[in-house]
Each structure stands twice: as C-alpha cells, then as structure tokens.
Design a protein around this motif. Structure first.
Motif, PDB file in Angstrom:
ATOM      1  N   PRO A   1       7.627  -1.936   0.048  1.00  0.00           N
ATOM      2  CA  PRO A   1       7.129  -1.871   1.431  1.00  0.00           C
ATOM      3  C   PRO A   1       5.812  -1.122   1.562  1.00  0.00           C
ATOM      4  CG  PRO A   1       9.482  -1.385   1.355  1.00  0.00           C
ATOM      5  CD  PRO A   1       9.016  -1.457  -0.069  1.00  0.00           C
ATOM      6  N   GLU A   2       5.567  -0.137   0.689  1.00  0.00           N
ATOM      7  CA  GLU A   2       4.345   0.658   0.758  1.00  0.00           C
ATOM      8  C   GLU A   2       3.139  -0.056   0.127  1.00  0.00           C
ATOM      9  OE1 GLU A   2       8.069   2.851   0.654  1.00  0.00           O
ATOM     10  OE2 GLU A   2       7.094   1.637  -0.913  1.00  0.00           O
ATOM     11  N   ASP A   3       3.400  -1.138  -0.595  1.00  0.00           N
ATOM     12  CA  ASP A   3       2.335  -1.877  -1.276  1.00  0.00           C
ATOM     13  C   ASP A   3       1.484  -2.632  -0.260  1.00  0.00           C
ATOM     14  OD1 ASP A   3       0.857  -3.657  -3.065  1.00  0.00           O
ATOM     15  OD2 ASP A   3       2.409  -3.226  -4.551  1.00  0.00           O
ATOM     16  N   SER A   4       0.203  -2.780  -0.552  1.00  0.00           N
ATOM     17  CA  SER A   4      -0.671  -3.546   0.340  1.00  0.00           C
ATOM     18  C   SER A   4      -0.348  -5.035   0.291  1.00  0.00           C
ATOM     19  CB  SER A   4      -2.141  -3.332  -0.045  1.00  0.00           C
ATOM     20  OG  SER A   4      -2.374  -3.748  -1.389  1.00  0.00           O
ATOM     21  N   ARG A   5       0.320  -5.454  -0.794  1.00  0.00           N
ATOM     22  CA  ARG A   5       0.761  -6.835  -0.926  1.00  0.00           C
ATOM     23  C   ARG A   5       2.171  -6.978  -0.348  1.00  0.00           C
ATOM     24  NH1 ARG A   5      -0.155  -6.473  -7.271  1.00  0.00           N
ATOM     25  NH2 ARG A   5       0.818  -4.475  -6.705  1.00  0.00           N
ATOM     26  N   SER A   6       2.536  -8.188  -0.027  1.00  0.00           N
ATOM     27  CA  SER A   6       3.872  -8.407   0.527  1.00  0.00           C
ATOM     28  C   SER A   6       4.446  -9.709  -0.021  1.00  0.00           C
ATOM     29  CB  SER A   6       3.829  -8.466   2.062  1.00  0.00           C
ATOM     30  OG  SER A   6       3.010  -9.540   2.493  1.00  0.00           O
ATOM     31  N   GLY A   7       5.730  -9.886   0.196  1.00  0.00           N
ATOM     32  CA  GLY A   7       6.396 -11.108  -0.253  1.00  0.00           C
ATOM     33  C   GLY A   7       6.921 -10.993  -1.673  1.00  0.00           C
TER      34      GLY A   7
ATOM     35  N   GLY B   1      11.708  -0.020  -9.641  1.00  0.00           N
ATOM     36  CA  GLY B   1      12.298   0.671  -8.507  1.00  0.00           C
ATOM     37  C   GLY B   1      11.871   2.125  -8.423  1.00  0.00           C
ATOM     38  N   LYS B   2      10.767   2.483  -9.097  1.00  0.00           N
ATOM     39  CA  LYS B   2      10.245   3.851  -9.029  1.00  0.00           C
ATOM     40  C   LYS B   2       9.687   4.133  -7.632  1.00  0.00           C
ATOM     41  CE  LYS B   2      10.411   4.999 -13.571  1.00  0.00           C
ATOM     42  NZ  LYS B   2      11.034   6.192 -14.130  1.00  0.00           N
ATOM     43  N   ASP B   3       9.642   5.431  -7.290  1.00  0.00           N
ATOM     44  CA  ASP B   3       9.214   5.835  -5.946  1.00  0.00           C
ATOM     45  C   ASP B   3       7.723   5.628  -5.708  1.00  0.00           C
ATOM     46  OD1 ASP B   3      11.777   6.587  -5.227  1.00  0.00           O
ATOM     47  OD2 ASP B   3      11.508   8.659  -5.888  1.00  0.00           O
ATOM     48  N   GLN B   4       6.899   5.870  -6.718  1.00  0.00           N
ATOM     49  CA  GLN B   4       5.455   5.797  -6.531  1.00  0.00           C
ATOM     50  C   GLN B   4       4.926   4.422  -6.923  1.00  0.00           C
ATOM     51  OE1 GLN B   4       3.294   9.064  -8.308  1.00  0.00           O
ATOM     52  NE2 GLN B   4       4.917  10.538  -7.827  1.00  0.00           N
ATOM     53  N   LEU B   5       3.882   3.967  -6.237  1.00  0.00           N
ATOM     54  CA  LEU B   5       3.283   2.671  -6.540  1.00  0.00           C
ATOM     55  C   LEU B   5       2.680   2.680  -7.934  1.00  0.00           C
ATOM     56  CD1 LEU B   5       1.495   1.828  -3.162  1.00  0.00           C
ATOM     57  CD2 LEU B   5       3.646   0.884  -4.024  1.00  0.00           C
ATOM     58  N   GLU B   6       2.537   1.504  -8.521  1.00  0.00           N
ATOM     59  CA  GLU B   6       2.001   1.372  -9.870  1.00  0.00           C
ATOM     60  C   GLU B   6       0.558   1.882  -9.957  1.00  0.00           C
ATOM     61  OE1 GLU B   6       1.799  -2.792 -10.810  1.00  0.00           O
ATOM     62  OE2 GLU B   6       0.645  -3.244  -9.017  1.00  0.00           O
ATOM     63  N   ARG B   7       0.164   2.223 -11.170  1.00  0.00           N
ATOM     64  CA  ARG B   7      -1.218   2.606 -11.438  1.00  0.00           C
ATOM     65  C   ARG B   7      -2.100   1.362 -11.389  1.00  0.00           C
ATOM     66  NH1 ARG B   7      -3.720   2.323 -16.356  1.00  0.00           N
ATOM     67  NH2 ARG B   7      -1.701   2.108 -17.392  1.00  0.00           N
TER      68      ARG B   7
ATOM     69  N   ASP C   1       2.959  -7.328 -10.886  1.00  0.00           N
ATOM     70  CA  ASP C   1       2.752  -8.786 -10.907  1.00  0.00           C
ATOM     71  C   ASP C   1       2.589  -9.338 -12.319  1.00  0.00           C
ATOM     72  OD1 ASP C   1       0.244  -7.904 -11.610  1.00  0.00           O
ATOM     73  OD2 ASP C   1      -0.815  -8.800  -9.899  1.00  0.00           O
ATOM     74  N   LEU C   2       2.827  -8.508 -13.331  1.00  0.00           N
ATOM     75  CA  LEU C   2       2.756  -8.879 -14.752  1.00  0.00           C
ATOM     76  C   LEU C   2       1.364  -9.337 -15.183  1.00  0.00           C
ATOM     77  CD1 LEU C   2       6.163 -10.777 -15.298  1.00  0.00           C
ATOM     78  CD2 LEU C   2       5.602  -8.399 -15.828  1.00  0.00           C
ATOM     79  N   SER C   3       0.327  -8.825 -14.522  1.00  0.00           N
ATOM     80  CA  SER C   3      -1.025  -9.267 -14.858  1.00  0.00           C
ATOM     81  C   SER C   3      -1.737  -8.356 -15.858  1.00  0.00           C
ATOM     82  CB  SER C   3      -1.868  -9.388 -13.578  1.00  0.00           C
ATOM     83  OG  SER C   3      -2.034  -8.116 -12.964  1.00  0.00           O
ATOM     84  N   TYR C   4      -1.249  -7.108 -16.057  1.00  0.00           N
ATOM     85  CA  TYR C   4      -1.895  -6.209 -17.016  1.00  0.00           C
ATOM     86  C   TYR C   4      -0.889  -5.153 -17.476  1.00  0.00           C
ATOM     87  CZ  TYR C   4      -2.449  -3.125 -12.900  1.00  0.00           C
ATOM     88  OH  TYR C   4      -2.232  -2.363 -11.780  1.00  0.00           O
ATOM     89  N   PRO C   5      -1.069  -4.630 -18.700  1.00  0.00           N
ATOM     90  CA  PRO C   5      -0.129  -3.623 -19.214  1.00  0.00           C
ATOM     91  C   PRO C   5      -0.384  -2.260 -18.602  1.00  0.00           C
ATOM     92  CG  PRO C   5      -1.846  -4.038 -20.831  1.00  0.00           C
ATOM     93  CD  PRO C   5      -2.063  -5.028 -19.715  1.00  0.00           C
ATOM     94  N   LEU C   6       0.695  -1.520 -18.393  1.00  0.00           N
ATOM     95  CA  LEU C   6       0.607  -0.137 -17.932  1.00  0.00           C
ATOM     96  C   LEU C   6       0.843   0.835 -19.081  1.00  0.00           C
ATOM     97  CD1 LEU C   6       2.515  -0.508 -14.546  1.00  0.00           C
ATOM     98  CD2 LEU C   6       0.071  -0.028 -14.825  1.00  0.00           C
TER      99      LEU C   6
END
Length: 382
Positions: free
Chosen positions: A79-85, A107-113, A185-190
């Motif tokens: 829900p906090e992400d700028s993207r939706s759906g 399901g981590k609390d903070q948004l991805e890097r 979105d599986l577009s790059y490694p973290l």
C-alpha cells in the motif's frame, strides 16, 4: 512440560489460534493483514494438520483463507508503494487468476531499495523484495494444500510461482548463479549472492511441479539450469535452520526418486549424508541448556521439524537411504528443543517476543510433525 501427543497438539492449536488472531487471517480487509511469506507457508501446513488431528474443518477454512490473503497481499504492490495493483502487471481480473505468476513479495515492513540507491546490508534485512527460498517454501505449502483441500488450482499457482524463479537466474561466461534477493517486480537483483541451498530447493520444487502439471516443456530449460547449479555441491551446514530444511529435502528427494531419475547431486543418500555430517558438527557446539535470551526458537524448531519429518518417513526412506539409525540417535535433539520452547517461561523474553509470529508457527510445526505422520505430504504424482 509436554508429555503426550494430545498436549503437543493442544499447545500447537493455542499457538496457531494466537497467530491467526494477531495477523488478521479472519479479517477480509487486506489492509489489516500482517502477512509474511515464510511464516505463512508453515502456517498453512499447521492449519491443515490441526484440521486432521482435531477433525475440525475450521482449520481447513483458515488454511484456504490464508492462501487467499497471501496472494491478495503479497501478490500486489505494498500500500505504501507508489505503484499499485498486481506485481505481475496483469489487469485486475487476469491477475486474480494468476496471483503468483511474477512471484510474491517477502512481506517486509520497509519498501525495497531502489536500483540507484547504495547497498547497505544492515538496512537490506528490513526491506521488501522477493526471496527465492521463500518462493520454494510457499510452493511446497501450495502443493501440500492442493492434496488436503482437493484443489488442483493450487498446483497451477505453485507451478507459475516456480517458473517465476527463472528471473533469479544469472549467467556470466561459464558461471551461473541464483540471486538471493530480487526487486518486487523481479527486474533487478537486491542481493547478488546465492543462498547455500537455493539451487537444491529450486530444483526439487520445480521437478515436483513438472510432474504434477501438463506444461512440462516450460520446465525443461529451467530444470537443466538448476541441475547445473547443483552439480558438485556440498549441502553440508551446521546451521540448525539449514539442517532442518536439508532433512525435509531428503524426504522430498526420496519421494521424487520413486517417479523419476534424479541427478546424483540431489539424490536422497547424498542429502542425508551431508545432513548427518552437519548434525554431528551442530551437536558438538549446541548449547541447548542456555537461556532463551541467547537463542532463536524458529531456527532451532526448524531443525526439530526436519528431524520429526524424517523420523515419520523412515519406512519410505529405508530403500533409498542407509544409516537411518544414525538419525534415530539424534531425535533427542528434537525432544530437547520442543520441551524447552514449550515451557511458557522460555517464551517471555524479547528474543522470542521480537520474532513472535515465526517462533509460534515454527514451534507449532515441530509439535504437529510429531503427532501427524503425513504433515509433510505432497500430491500423488501422475
């Protein structure tokens, strides 16, 4: 102190009822969900085991509802992400039909890097994304639930999630690996390193899905890549959680061997021998008499779960694995771990409370594996 199967199941029931209340499984409002993929995978199996032991369909409802809530919550952007759906990018109706096709969030609390942000290993632990080894754990939960709930749709979800693992593969020259963590979105490694058992987990779960679905051709190249990654690997570890997972894979490998040829690198005897070596090392250094202030329940209960499951499957393993009696001698480890964490006074410290959900679910899994012989079963292969 736990003294009987009924008491073990009763404590597991209490732990799972607390978990269901705390994480909002009974609430249809997805915004109130506290979902975490690894924990929820074991929770699904726990609810199904409780349904069987107590002959109570309430727990089948909870298992089915949890699966739906995981897909609705972790198959979408936070829900906090700028993207939706849906993270797959599919339109709403199509995304509902294929909730796992582009993976599931941790399901981590903070948004991805973000891709342009610097890597900080301390912060990364708390950030969202996708873990390969969480995928494989959820795949097994779906296949287990497909059998218990008589729902083949769950096999489709498992298959599509397995194939999403192809995004974790990276090849450079003659070297290949599986990224440990990818973006939502599986577009790059973290995290670019590879988990010690990720190729093994990935190969066995992909092979299960191939044997259970009609789209075998989709798995051919993926399985070949994973088999290459498994070649020549040692699976030895003295980490209790890793050892527990390796023991679960002994059972999974033995079941698969009855239906298809396996490469030597994932043969049940190979996995079992590596697990025994690791168990001997763990036994030398383990301090199971120390205070719970200095111990992590979910890691220890991961080991006791693996020990219980292998013990349940001894008859099926006898034709495939030698030296099973060596593992029988280690069952006292499972007894000690379960007895320690079953005492309420050992669950009151911050080391337990800070990881409450995963600790509750992991302890319940170990206890239920000791009273339900088919706790770890998967669908019959066709």
């Amino acid at each position: 102190m736990i003294t009987s199967r009924v008491e073990s199941a009763g404590l597991a029931k209490k732990l799972m009822d607390d978990f269901a209340d705390k994480t909002g499984i009974n609430n249809k409002d997805t915004s109130s969900q506290d979902r975490y993929l690894w924990t929820d995978a074991f929770a699904v199996q726990n609810f199904l085991a409780l349904s069987s032991f107590f002959d109570d369909d309430k727990y089948k409802y909870l298992a089915r509802n949890l699966i739906g809530q995981v897909h609705e919550t972790l198959g979408r952007f936070a829900p906090e992400d700028s993207r939706s759906g849906w993270i797959s990018g599919l339109p709403e109706e199509e995304g509902q039909k294929h909730p796992t096709i582009n993976g599931l969030r941790i399901g981590k609390d903070q948004l991805e890097r973000k891709k342009t942000d610097p890597f900080d290993p301390r912060k990364e632990w708390d950030r969202d994304g996708q873990y390969f080894h969480y995928h494989t754990r959820w795949i097994h939960a779906l296949l287990h639930a497909a059998q218990k709930l008589n729902d083949r749709k769950l096999i489709t979800y498992a298959s599509e999630l397995s194939l999403a693992g192809r995004h974790f593969l990276e090849s450079s020259g003659n070297q290949s690996r599986l990224y440990w963590k990818m973006s939502v979105d599986l577009s790059y490694p973290l995290v670019s390193s590879m988990g010690a058992h990720d190729p093994l987990d990935g190969y066995l779960t992909a092979l299960e899905c191939k044997l259970l679905t009609s789209n075998e051709e989709d798995f051919t190249e993926y399985l070949s890549d994973l088999e290459s990654l498994c070649g020549g690997k040692s699976w030895q570890t003295d980490d209790p959680l890793g050892l527990g997972g390796l023991l679960l894979n002994v059972v999974r490998s033995a079941e698969l061997k009855q239906h298809t040829k396996l490469p030597e690198s994932v043969h049940p005897q190979k996995l079992y021998s590596d697990a025994l070596t690791g168990l001997k090392e763990f036994s030398k250094r383990a301090d199971l008499a120390s205070s719970s202030r200095f111990r992590l329940a979910f890691r220890e209960c991961g080991l006791s779960l693996g020990l219980r499951v292998v013990d349940n499957y001894q008859d099926k393993l006898a034709d495939t694995v030698s030296d099973l009696k060596e593992l029988e001698k280690k069952q006292n480890l499972a007894d000690d771990i379960e007895q320690f964490w079953s005492q309420s006074e050992n669950r009151k410290f911050s080391n337990y409370r800070d990881h409450l959900n995963i600790n509750h679910v992991s302890l319940a899994s170990s206890l239920l594996a000791g009273v339900e012989s088919n706790f770890f079963s998967t669908p019959e292969f066709e």
